[in-house]
Scaffold this active site. Structure first.
Site, PDB file in Angstrom:
ATOM      1  N   LEU A  85      -2.514   8.780   1.937  1.00  0.00           N
ATOM      2  CA  LEU A  85      -2.817   9.610   0.639  1.00  0.00           C
ATOM      3  C   LEU A  85      -3.601   8.479  -0.296  1.00  0.00           C
ATOM      4  O   LEU A  85      -4.278   9.101  -0.972  1.00  0.00           O
ATOM      5  CB  LEU A  85      -1.359   9.844  -0.147  1.00  0.00           C
ATOM      6  CG  LEU A  85      -0.382  10.844   0.743  1.00  0.00           C
ATOM      7  CD1 LEU A  85       0.858  10.889  -0.133  1.00  0.00           C
ATOM      8  CD2 LEU A  85      -1.017  12.258   0.829  1.00  0.00           C
TER       9      LEU A  85
ATOM     10  N   ASP B 226       1.291  -0.305 -16.743  1.00  0.00           N
ATOM     11  CA  ASP B 226       0.050   0.360 -16.414  1.00  0.00           C
ATOM     12  C   ASP B 226       0.043   1.681 -16.301  1.00  0.00           C
ATOM     13  O   ASP B 226      -0.078   2.558 -15.216  1.00  0.00           O
ATOM     14  CB  ASP B 226      -0.117  -0.200 -14.654  1.00  0.00           C
ATOM     15  CG  ASP B 226      -1.416  -0.028 -14.088  1.00  0.00           C
ATOM     16  OD1 ASP B 226      -2.380   0.462 -14.834  1.00  0.00           O
ATOM     17  OD2 ASP B 226      -1.606  -0.046 -12.844  1.00  0.00           O
TER      18      ASP B 226
ATOM     19  N   PHE C 101      -1.482  -3.166  -4.094  1.00  0.00           N
ATOM     20  CA  PHE C 101      -0.652  -4.039  -3.133  1.00  0.00           C
ATOM     21  C   PHE C 101      -0.192  -3.348  -1.982  1.00  0.00           C
ATOM     22  O   PHE C 101       0.452  -3.840  -0.995  1.00  0.00           O
ATOM     23  CB  PHE C 101       0.601  -4.489  -3.916  1.00  0.00           C
ATOM     24  CG  PHE C 101       0.467  -5.026  -5.137  1.00  0.00           C
ATOM     25  CD1 PHE C 101      -0.121  -6.471  -5.092  1.00  0.00           C
ATOM     26  CD2 PHE C 101       0.849  -4.646  -6.245  1.00  0.00           C
ATOM     27  CE1 PHE C 101      -0.542  -7.154  -6.235  1.00  0.00           C
ATOM     28  CE2 PHE C 101       0.792  -5.205  -7.577  1.00  0.00           C
ATOM     29  CZ  PHE C 101      -0.066  -6.588  -7.453  1.00  0.00           C
ATOM     30  N   GLY C 102      -0.874  -2.290  -1.572  1.00  0.00           N
ATOM     31  CA  GLY C 102      -0.433  -1.335  -0.427  1.00  0.00           C
ATOM     32  C   GLY C 102      -1.028  -0.118  -0.269  1.00  0.00           C
ATOM     33  O   GLY C 102      -1.768   0.339  -1.130  1.00  0.00           O
ATOM     34  N   GLU C 103      -0.499   0.518   0.648  1.00  0.00           N
ATOM     35  CA  GLU C 103      -1.245   1.914   0.843  1.00  0.00           C
ATOM     36  C   GLU C 103       0.072   2.878   0.783  1.00  0.00           C
ATOM     37  O   GLU C 103       1.037   2.499   0.589  1.00  0.00           O
ATOM     38  CB  GLU C 103      -1.453   2.252   2.307  1.00  0.00           C
ATOM     39  CG  GLU C 103      -2.745   1.195   2.889  1.00  0.00           C
ATOM     40  CD  GLU C 103      -2.957   1.153   4.144  1.00  0.00           C
ATOM     41  OE1 GLU C 103      -4.236   0.889   4.641  1.00  0.00           O
ATOM     42  OE2 GLU C 103      -2.167   1.904   5.158  1.00  0.00           O
ATOM     43  N   VAL C 104      -0.251   4.291   0.394  1.00  0.00           N
ATOM     44  CA  VAL C 104       0.601   5.244   0.375  1.00  0.00           C
ATOM     45  C   VAL C 104       0.422   6.359   1.179  1.00  0.00           C
ATOM     46  O   VAL C 104      -0.888   6.944   1.412  1.00  0.00           O
ATOM     47  CB  VAL C 104       0.687   5.772  -1.225  1.00  0.00           C
ATOM     48  CG1 VAL C 104       1.528   7.190  -1.403  1.00  0.00           C
ATOM     49  CG2 VAL C 104       0.730   4.956  -2.066  1.00  0.00           C
TER      50      VAL C 104
ATOM     51  N   LYS D  30       5.292   3.800   0.398  1.00  0.00           N
ATOM     52  CA  LYS D  30       4.443   3.063  -0.200  1.00  0.00           C
ATOM     53  C   LYS D  30       4.583   1.638   0.827  1.00  0.00           C
ATOM     54  O   LYS D  30       5.798   1.260   1.140  1.00  0.00           O
ATOM     55  CB  LYS D  30       4.597   2.734  -1.380  1.00  0.00           C
ATOM     56  CG  LYS D  30       3.674   1.655  -1.972  1.00  0.00           C
ATOM     57  CD  LYS D  30       4.190   1.421  -3.486  1.00  0.00           C
ATOM     58  CE  LYS D  30       3.251   0.217  -4.169  1.00  0.00           C
ATOM     59  NZ  LYS D  30       3.567   0.132  -5.504  1.00  0.00           N
TER      60      LYS D  30
ATOM     61  N   GLY E 251      -3.368   1.333  -3.105  1.00  0.00           N
ATOM     62  CA  GLY E 251      -3.140   0.659  -4.649  1.00  0.00           C
ATOM     63  C   GLY E 251      -3.644  -0.910  -4.395  1.00  0.00           C
ATOM     64  O   GLY E 251      -4.272  -1.231  -3.262  1.00  0.00           O
TER      65      GLY E 251
END
Length: 334
Positions: free
Chosen positions: A72, A186, A77-80, A94, A75
């Site tokens: 999807l 944020d 620090f990682g993927e979703v 995540k 970010g």
């Protein structure tokens, strides 16, 4: 719909009803300040049943029960990913990028999220901390990021009434964080998720922390998006719930402009210098003056002069009633 201490119900502060049926009947006959009369009940969303699916404790699950299906987004620090849990439950997952963040920091995100229960805050289902990559498993929101929804999805055609309602939902979720001494740090359209019926949920608590002191000073070297960040936070690393209020004002501008970048045509440095001198974004085209005044109240230079999220929630929930009566007032500092 809100409740009174004596058991009554109301949607606007000026009129209340002894029963829910009385309230619904009234607004079915007369909009009375709402955008339109009530017509039919909203369809009930299918909420996945997630209890009893863990094997170790309430939050830790076996990663083999998760099937990643579709990426999807990505970010800091990682993927979703969109995925399926236990072959039955649609979830968002995540993952943590190797060597980009301490594992303990990622786990701390889950520790914060699992204590949060509010209709407008993204709900944590489970974590996978045994092995790599670490997973944080949350509810899946149909339309994904609000930013993409506003720019490219069905959100391109939302009405002003829907914009105000979505803003009120976000303020409601942030009111919960405010009451529990959390800050987000944020808050932006990219970190709001949208589901069926334009339900909005605040997401990405990777920077959120419980605040024991009144002010939280972030670690040196952490980057924050300047165009959404309050001047005292950007210049002096002073983050409070009132710096989140500043960001919320910028978020409203994103909503009413269908995801336009704040401060168009200006660099981060130009924004930082201009805002510190007192510059504020002008009223976006088509934005009503009362809504712009709410945005300006979020951008007061002194943090203590900015409204609380609770007062913002109430203002936005009553926005159309107040506008119809000409009774809008700029929120008083609290």
């Amino acid at each position: 719909i809100r409740t009174l201490d004596d058991g009554g119900f109301y949607m606007a502060n000026r009129i209340s009803f002894p029963t829910l049926q009385n309230l619904v009947s009234h607004y079915m006959m007369d909009a009375d300040g709402l955008a339109q009369r009530l017509s039919r009940p909203c369809s009930r969303a299918n909420i996945p049943i997630t209890s009893g699916l863990s094997y170790k404790d309430e939050w830790e699950i076996d990663r083999t029960t998760i099937q990643l299906q579709r990426k999807l987004g990505q970010g800091n620090f990682g993927e979703v990913w969109a995925g399926v849990w236990n072959g039955t439950t649609a979830v968002a997952v995540k993952t943590l990028k190797p060597d980009t963040m301490e594992v303990k920091d990622f786990v701390q995100e889950a520790q914060v999220m699992k204590k949060i229960h509010h209709p407008n805050l993204l709900q944590l289902y489970a974590v996978c901390t045994i092995g790599e990559p670490i997973y944080i498993v949350t509810e899946l929101m149909k339309y994904g990021s609000m930013l993409e929804y506003l720019k490219h999805g069905e959100g391109k055609n939302i009405t002003l009434h829907q914009m105000v309602d979505m803003s009120a939902q976000i303020a409601s979720g942030m009111t919960y964080l405010e009451a529990h001494s959390y800050i987000h740090r944020d808050l932006a359209a990219r970190n709001i998720l949208v589901g069926e019926g334009n339900v909005c949920k605040v997401a990405d608590f990777g920077l959120a922390r419980v605040i024991k002191e009144d002010i939280y000073n972030p670690r040196e070297g952490t980057k924050f998006p300047i165009k959404w960040t309050a001047p005292e936070a950007a210049l002096y690393n002073r983050f409070t719930i009132k710096s989140d209020v500043w960001s919320f004002g910028v978020l409203i501008s994103e909503i009413v402009t269908h995801g336009r970048m704040p401060y168009p045509g200006m660099t981060n440095r130009q924004v930082l210098e201009a805002v510190d001198r007192g510059y504020r974004m002008p009223c976006p085209e088509g934005c009503p003056d009362p809504l712009y005044k709410i945005m300006l109240s979020c951008w007061k230079h002194e943090p203590d002069d900015r409204p609380t999220f609770e007062s913002l929630k109430n203002l936005l929930e009553d926005y159309y009633v107040s506008a119809a009566e000409g009774s809008y007032r700029e929120p008083a500092p609290r």
